[in-house]
Design an enzyme around this catalytic site. Sequence first.
Site, PDB file in Angstrom:
ATOM      1  N   HIS A  16      34.156  40.452  32.070  1.00  0.00           N
ATOM      2  CA  HIS A  16      34.143  40.721  30.639  1.00  0.00           C
ATOM      3  C   HIS A  16      33.512  40.177  29.592  1.00  0.00           C
ATOM      4  O   HIS A  16      32.764  39.132  29.905  1.00  0.00           O
ATOM      5  CB  HIS A  16      35.761  40.636  30.271  1.00  0.00           C
ATOM      6  N   GLU A  89      43.178  38.249  35.976  1.00  0.00           N
ATOM      7  CA  GLU A  89      42.684  36.868  36.280  1.00  0.00           C
ATOM      8  C   GLU A  89      43.883  36.356  36.786  1.00  0.00           C
ATOM      9  O   GLU A  89      44.896  36.427  36.664  1.00  0.00           O
ATOM     10  CB  GLU A  89      42.232  36.325  34.818  1.00  0.00           C
TER      11      GLU A  89
END
Length: 217
Positions: A16, A89
Amino acid sequence: MTHTDIVVTRWWLIRHAPPINPDRRIYGQSDIPVDTGDTASYAGLAAALPTDAAWVVTHLLRTQETAAAIHAARGGLPPAHHVERDLAEQHFGEWQGLTHDELNAGRPAEAHRFWLAPATERPPGGESFTQVVTRVGAVLDRLSERHAGRDVVAVAHGGPIRAALTVALGIDAEAALRFRIDTLSLTRLDHLRLPDRTAVWRVAGVNLPPGTVLPPL
């Protein structure tokens, strides 16, 4: 066996956009804002990625905002995204929201154990990196079967991309933590399904800068 007997599913893994985190807090699975202002990087990614791909994001907004910025650079509306929570994550549990100084000051024993054995140690209320490897491996298997022979673009996070490399290379989880995965970098893995239904992986590139065009394989 000929080349045409092998079904190749190409994974384009993108970390990201850069997080806006001036205090350098441990964010893990917390939602934090990201900087999507680097138009050159998004244009580079838009040019490098396949146009007819299945798109995957996580439930965390930073991956969805990154995907939207890539599509904006293409000048078109984003396609439907599959939201995959198991590509999120690593969850750092009670440590999320703390700075590293706060963690070291308030929980020195926990932090010391974690940095000594980061792959197997689990933060309180969170998960270990080896647990991330397990869930990411299951996603890779499932979506490689669902999208067999296609391109899959997954906007994800540094930890899960390292976990994917653990699976693809068949290495110890501890070793995979040595990989550097920059924001907006591209990692390309190819899932090869053989005629007997067994599968192997090929690594085409790791931590490539935006705009890197990979040659056909």
